[in-house]
Structure formats: C-alpha cells, structure tokens
Design a protein around this motif. Structure first.
Motif, PDB file in Angstrom:
ATOM      1  N   ILE A 100       0.811  -1.242  -0.009  1.00  0.00           N
ATOM      2  CA  ILE A 100      -0.193   0.077   0.096  1.00  0.00           C
ATOM      3  C   ILE A 100       0.806   1.182  -0.008  1.00  0.00           C
ATOM      4  N   THR A 101       1.775   1.442   1.068  1.00  0.00           N
ATOM      5  CA  THR A 101       2.816   2.557   0.920  1.00  0.00           C
ATOM      6  C   THR A 101       3.305   2.635  -0.251  1.00  0.00           C
ATOM      7  N   ASN A 102       3.769   1.562  -1.020  1.00  0.00           N
ATOM      8  CA  ASN A 102       4.673   1.689  -2.411  1.00  0.00           C
ATOM      9  C   ASN A 102       3.880   2.366  -3.293  1.00  0.00           C
ATOM     10  N   ALA A 103       2.434   1.818  -3.459  1.00  0.00           N
ATOM     11  CA  ALA A 103       1.489   2.376  -4.263  1.00  0.00           C
ATOM     12  C   ALA A 103       1.063   3.748  -4.086  1.00  0.00           C
ATOM     13  N   MET A 104       1.064   4.075  -2.756  1.00  0.00           N
ATOM     14  CA  MET A 104       1.086   5.508  -2.608  1.00  0.00           C
ATOM     15  C   MET A 104       2.002   6.316  -2.808  1.00  0.00           C
ATOM     16  N   GLU A 105       3.158   5.959  -2.758  1.00  0.00           N
ATOM     17  CA  GLU A 105       4.544   6.656  -3.068  1.00  0.00           C
ATOM     18  C   GLU A 105       4.606   6.982  -4.660  1.00  0.00           C
ATOM     19  N   LEU A 106       4.045   5.933  -5.529  1.00  0.00           N
ATOM     20  CA  LEU A 106       3.847   6.153  -6.672  1.00  0.00           C
ATOM     21  C   LEU A 106       2.797   7.032  -7.349  1.00  0.00           C
ATOM     22  N   VAL A 107       1.738   7.096  -6.568  1.00  0.00           N
ATOM     23  CA  VAL A 107       0.728   8.009  -6.878  1.00  0.00           C
ATOM     24  C   VAL A 107       1.002   9.333  -6.589  1.00  0.00           C
ATOM     25  N   ALA A 108       2.057   9.647  -5.401  1.00  0.00           N
ATOM     26  CA  ALA A 108       2.360  11.005  -5.116  1.00  0.00           C
ATOM     27  C   ALA A 108       3.388  11.535  -6.095  1.00  0.00           C
ATOM     28  N   SER A 109       4.266  10.364  -6.789  1.00  0.00           N
ATOM     29  CA  SER A 109       5.526  10.718  -7.530  1.00  0.00           C
ATOM     30  C   SER A 109       4.875  11.358  -8.901  1.00  0.00           C
ATOM     31  N   ALA A 110       3.637  10.798  -9.172  1.00  0.00           N
ATOM     32  CA  ALA A 110       2.969  11.222 -10.340  1.00  0.00           C
ATOM     33  C   ALA A 110       2.256  12.636 -10.158  1.00  0.00           C
ATOM     34  N   ARG A 111       1.664  12.681  -9.113  1.00  0.00           N
ATOM     35  CA  ARG A 111       1.229  14.133  -8.689  1.00  0.00           C
ATOM     36  C   ARG A 111       2.063  15.356  -8.654  1.00  0.00           C
ATOM     37  N   LEU A 112       3.381  14.783  -7.942  1.00  0.00           N
ATOM     38  CA  LEU A 112       4.297  15.915  -7.825  1.00  0.00           C
ATOM     39  C   LEU A 112       4.830  16.256  -9.191  1.00  0.00           C
ATOM     40  N   LYS A 113       5.024  15.444 -10.133  1.00  0.00           N
ATOM     41  CA  LYS A 113       5.355  15.808 -11.509  1.00  0.00           C
ATOM     42  C   LYS A 113       4.680  16.954 -11.965  1.00  0.00           C
ATOM     43  N   ARG A 114       3.144  16.455 -11.898  1.00  0.00           N
ATOM     44  CA  ARG A 114       2.002  17.372 -12.511  1.00  0.00           C
ATOM     45  C   ARG A 114       2.145  18.789 -11.662  1.00  0.00           C
ATOM     46  N   ALA A 115       2.247  18.773 -10.289  1.00  0.00           N
ATOM     47  CA  ALA A 115       2.482  19.922  -9.685  1.00  0.00           C
ATOM     48  C   ALA A 115       3.789  20.790  -9.928  1.00  0.00           C
ATOM     49  N   ARG A 116       4.642  20.242 -10.300  1.00  0.00           N
ATOM     50  CA  ARG A 116       5.845  20.988 -10.498  1.00  0.00           C
ATOM     51  C   ARG A 116       5.850  21.409 -11.863  1.00  0.00           C
ATOM     52  N   ASP A 117       5.145  20.767 -12.871  1.00  0.00           N
ATOM     53  CA  ASP A 117       5.039  21.531 -14.114  1.00  0.00           C
ATOM     54  C   ASP A 117       4.375  22.669 -14.049  1.00  0.00           C
ATOM     55  N   ARG A 118       2.923  22.486 -13.120  1.00  0.00           N
ATOM     56  CA  ARG A 118       2.404  23.678 -13.044  1.00  0.00           C
ATOM     57  C   ARG A 118       2.874  24.932 -12.463  1.00  0.00           C
ATOM     58  N   LEU A 119       3.654  24.425 -11.732  1.00  0.00           N
ATOM     59  CA  LEU A 119       4.627  25.546 -10.586  1.00  0.00           C
ATOM     60  C   LEU A 119       5.301  26.423 -12.038  1.00  0.00           C
ATOM     61  N   GLU A 120       5.879  25.769 -12.804  1.00  0.00           N
ATOM     62  CA  GLU A 120       6.994  26.162 -13.638  1.00  0.00           C
ATOM     63  C   GLU A 120       6.269  27.172 -14.687  1.00  0.00           C
ATOM     64  N   LYS A 121       4.892  26.826 -14.975  1.00  0.00           N
ATOM     65  CA  LYS A 121       4.055  27.505 -16.120  1.00  0.00           C
ATOM     66  C   LYS A 121       3.469  28.626 -15.462  1.00  0.00           C
ATOM     67  N   THR A 122       3.395  28.613 -14.047  1.00  0.00           N
ATOM     68  CA  THR A 122       2.523  29.841 -13.374  1.00  0.00           C
ATOM     69  C   THR A 122       3.824  30.906 -13.318  1.00  0.00           C
ATOM     70  N   ARG A 123       4.843  30.605 -13.204  1.00  0.00           N
ATOM     71  CA  ARG A 123       6.160  31.827 -12.916  1.00  0.00           C
ATOM     72  C   ARG A 123       5.981  33.087 -13.669  1.00  0.00           C
ATOM     73  N   PRO A 124       5.976  32.730 -15.066  1.00  0.00           N
ATOM     74  CA  PRO A 124       5.898  33.959 -15.946  1.00  0.00           C
ATOM     75  C   PRO A 124       4.804  34.816 -15.796  1.00  0.00           C
ATOM     76  N   TYR A 125       3.532  34.575 -15.459  1.00  0.00           N
ATOM     77  CA  TYR A 125       2.620  35.297 -14.948  1.00  0.00           C
ATOM     78  C   TYR A 125       2.974  36.076 -13.790  1.00  0.00           C
ATOM     79  N   TYR A 126       3.144  35.224 -12.731  1.00  0.00           N
ATOM     80  CA  TYR A 126       3.661  35.968 -11.565  1.00  0.00           C
ATOM     81  C   TYR A 126       4.647  37.259 -11.728  1.00  0.00           C
ATOM     82  N   ASN A 127       5.695  36.803 -12.369  1.00  0.00           N
ATOM     83  CA  ASN A 127       6.766  37.538 -12.850  1.00  0.00           C
ATOM     84  C   ASN A 127       6.354  38.831 -13.371  1.00  0.00           C
TER      85      ASN A 127
END
Lengths: 286, 140
Positions: A21-48
């Motif tokens: 179970i913890t292993n599966a949760m780790e994988l899910v969190a990794s995938a979501r982390l990647k999406r969240a980081r992409d979004r972080l990159e994309k919102t920076r120009p707007y803020y700047n």
C-alpha cells in the motif's frame, strides 16, 4: 524463542500488505508531484510579469498613497493558512499549522483564519480560532479561480477595515526532498518596492489613469501571489507525501528482513531440538 | 520584422512570438498595437484578441486582463486565453444559460459577477464560431 513460526509468518504477511500500500501511495504521489511541478513552472511567468509591472507603476507614482499599500496600525489580522486535505504526508500539515499558530496564539482573540484544506480547518477549529472561511478539496489541484475567491474575500475584509493585515502561511517548494513552511505578508503591501531605475528609463502611459491601473494591478498581484502559494503548497504536499511513503516502504522492508531472520532462527532451533530428541530416543532404545 | 508579443495566463504562457500587429479590446473600445508603440499599461475587457503576422490573422478569446507595452516586448496578462478550437462550446453554453437564469431572478445574487460570467460565455461562443475562418486563413 517465545514466538511460534506460524505467528511470525502471519506478521510478515501483514507487513508485506502494508508495504504494497505505501509503495502504491508513493507512486501516486510521484506522479502528482510531477504534475504539480510542471504547473509551478508554468505559472512563474505570470507572477513575474505582474510583479514587474507593479514595480514599474510604483516607480512612476513616486510616493505611495494607495490604501492597499499604506501601512496601518495593526489591530486585527487575517491569516490564510494553506495545508492539505489528507494526512500521511509526514510532517507537512503539522509543520505549516504550527508555524502559523506560533504567531497567532499571542493575539488569538484578534485573529481571523481562512483555512485551505481540511487539515488546517480541523486544527484551528479544534483550538477555537475564528474561521472566516474554509476552502476544502482544492489543495491537490488548485485553480486560479480558487485563488481569486480567496483574494477577493481577503481584500473585501481589508477594505471594510475588519482586518488590518493579511498574512499567507504556505509551504515553499525548495526541492523534491525539501519543503519549507513560510509566512508572507500580503497586505498592506508596503514591502512592494518601486523599480525606480526602470521607471526613469521609459515614460509609460497609463490608460485611463495611473490610479485605475493601480486599482486593477494590486488585486491581480494579490491573486497571483495566492495562486503561486497554492501551487507551491500542492507540490510540497506531494513531495512530503512521497518522502513519507518512501520511508514507510523502506521501514517495512527492514522489518520483513528482521522477521525473516527470526523466523529462520526459530525454525532451525525447532529442527535441532527435534533431531536431538530423535537421536537421544534412538540412543535410549539401544 | 514585427515586435515580440507574449500572452500570459496563470496556467501557461499562451502565446509567444514575433507579430506585425495585435488588436485588443480595451475598456473604452478596440485598439491596435503596432511596432514601436510608446510604452503603455492599460486594462482590457473580455473580448477577442486578433494577432496579425505575415498577412495571416489569428483570433483568440481572452477574459479580462491588461496589456503592458515596453520597448522590448508587448505582454498581455489575462485570467484565461483560448484559441477557437480549444473552447468547450458545451460548457460555454451552459454557463451562458446559468448566468442568464441568475440575471433574470435578480435576487440575492452578485449581479456584477453574473454579468461578467455572461460576457465571458458569449465571447467564447463567438470566438468558437471562428474555427473555420482561422483554418481558411492558415490554408491561404
């Protein structure tokens, strides 16, 4: 050897299930982390872009006299606390909640809270804080509309004089393994400094007027900062959850190894005893 | 050579390229920006943005925002921006109906917000109709 082999085997099986179970949760969190980081990159120009423009405007303005920027005597404060909706993310929730409370507990009766995430809401409700609004179910996938709603609430209360400052408590995303809770003052925005050098270089037109542009820009700036904080917190949340689940999986593996060792030792001891018994039985018959 | 245009939304950098002209809807009406325009910052209304490059015109829908022209580049900052083919027509229709329903009741609602929402929906629907035109332009 108090434990029987069967009992040890059952424990190994149990821990193995948890590990999966913890292993599966780790994988899910990794995938979501990647999406969240992409979004972080994309919102920076707007803020700047907004940050740069607001500094240009302030440079043009010279003296700052806008109600959002003027320092006020602080009687009542609003804290926007961004945590998560779910736990199992290591110290993520308690870190950000505790950082906020460290400042708030001395002025408890003069503080309002906008709670983002069930974990922030429950924490401050339990401790009897005045919760002005709550935003639930947006922490993993925040949209700009959410930031707009939060910003509008805060600005309205600030304009009416219900509160004299607005602080934002969120978790800064430093790297995949490191996240840092942080407090930022949104209003009054007296920390916003003018970019005088740039203003001198070019004479900028403001249509319809400087005040109108500023009235438009400052709320947008507030919204973009809140959106940035929401997105950073969502990345931090996934990072923290991933690390926590990775550790849990490692710990489970370690426990299984230890139990296997004990299991083999017990099994071997049992066999040795049996052999001794057989040998001594045969000896006695002779 | 034209000038550099950037359209930035909270979700992404929507557009970034050299263009010859851009037509925007300001709060007092439409206006165009050409190369070497004097620096200006001004709010924009919900509406179409028309980008011209090498005789080809592309249209996109934007909701409220503002434009900042500097000597280096022109930046449009807006809450959302979509090409006609990206617009979810069904969703726009739904939010148009919802806004109209709210406005007809006129009670206990935020009229300004409902009106803004109606404007956005109508604008999206108008721009979505342009899909054909855009394609024709590109083919030419």
């Amino acid at each position: 050897m108090a434990q029987s082999t069967r009992e040890i085997k059952r424990r190994i099986r149990g821990i193995n299930n948890i590990k999966q179970i913890t292993n599966a949760m780790e994988l899910v969190a990794s995938a979501r982390l990647k999406r969240a980081r992409d979004r972080l990159e994309k919102t920076r120009p707007y803020y700047n872009a907004i940050y740069e423009n607001i500094r240009e405007v302030l440079g043009e303005l010279g003296s700052i006299n806008h109600p959002y920027l003027k320092p006020r005597e602080i009687k009542r404060s609003l804290y926007i606390v961004i945590a998560a909706d779910r736990g199992l993310a290591g110290g993520f929730n308690s870190n950000v909640n505790r950082l906020a409370e460290r400042e708030m507990k001395y002025i408890k009766d003069r503080v309002k809270v906008i709670a983002v995430g069930t974990k922030a809401r429950d924490y401050f409700r339990l401790r009897g804080y005045d919760i002005m609004a709550e935003f639930i179910g947006i922490t993993e996938d925040p949209s700009f509309k959410d930031a707009k709603n939060i910003g509008t609430l805060a600005l309205e209360a600030y304009e009416k004089g219900e509160i004299d400052e607005v602080k934002l408590v969120y978790t800064r995303f430093i790297s995949v393994i490191s996240q840092q809770p942080d407090i930022l003052r949104l209003l009054p925005g007296d920390s916003l400094k003018a970019d005088e050098e740039k203003a001198k270089r070019a004479i900028i037109e403001f249509e319809p007027s400087l005040d109108d542009v500023l009235n438009y820009l400052i709320p947008k700036y507030i919204q973009s900062v809140i959106y940035g904080a929401l997105v950073e917190s969502s990345a931090s949340q996934q990072g923290a959850r991933r690390t926590a689940m990775e550790n849990a999986t490692d710990n489970a593996e370690e426990m299984i190894d230890e139990l296997l060792l004990t299991y083999n030792r017990v099994r071997q001891a049992a066999i040795t005893t049996e052999i001794t018994e057989i040998v001594s039985g045969a000896e006695a018959l002779r | 050579m034209g000038f550099k245009l950037e359209i930035v939304t909270p979700e992404r950098v929507f557009f970034s390229d050299e263009v010859d002209m851009v037509i925007l809807r300001g709060i007092d009406g439409d206006f165009a920006i050409l190369k070497n325009r004097a620096p200006i910052i001004t709010p924009l209304a919900t509406g179409k943005i028309r980008i011209k490059k090498d005789g080809v015109e592309r249209v996109a829908s934007i909701s409220e925002g503002y434009v900042s022209v500097t000597r280096e580049k022109t930046t449009v900052i807006t809450d959302s921006a979509e090409w006609p083919e990206e617009i979810d027509v069904e969703r726009a229709k739904e939010s148009k109906e919802r806004a109209e329903r709210r406005l007809s009741q006129r009670e206990g609602i935020d009229i300004l917000r409902a009106e803004a929402s109606l404007r956005r929906a109508i604008n999206r629907l108008e721009v979505a109709k342009l899909i054909k035109n855009n394609k024709e332009n590109i083919n030419h």
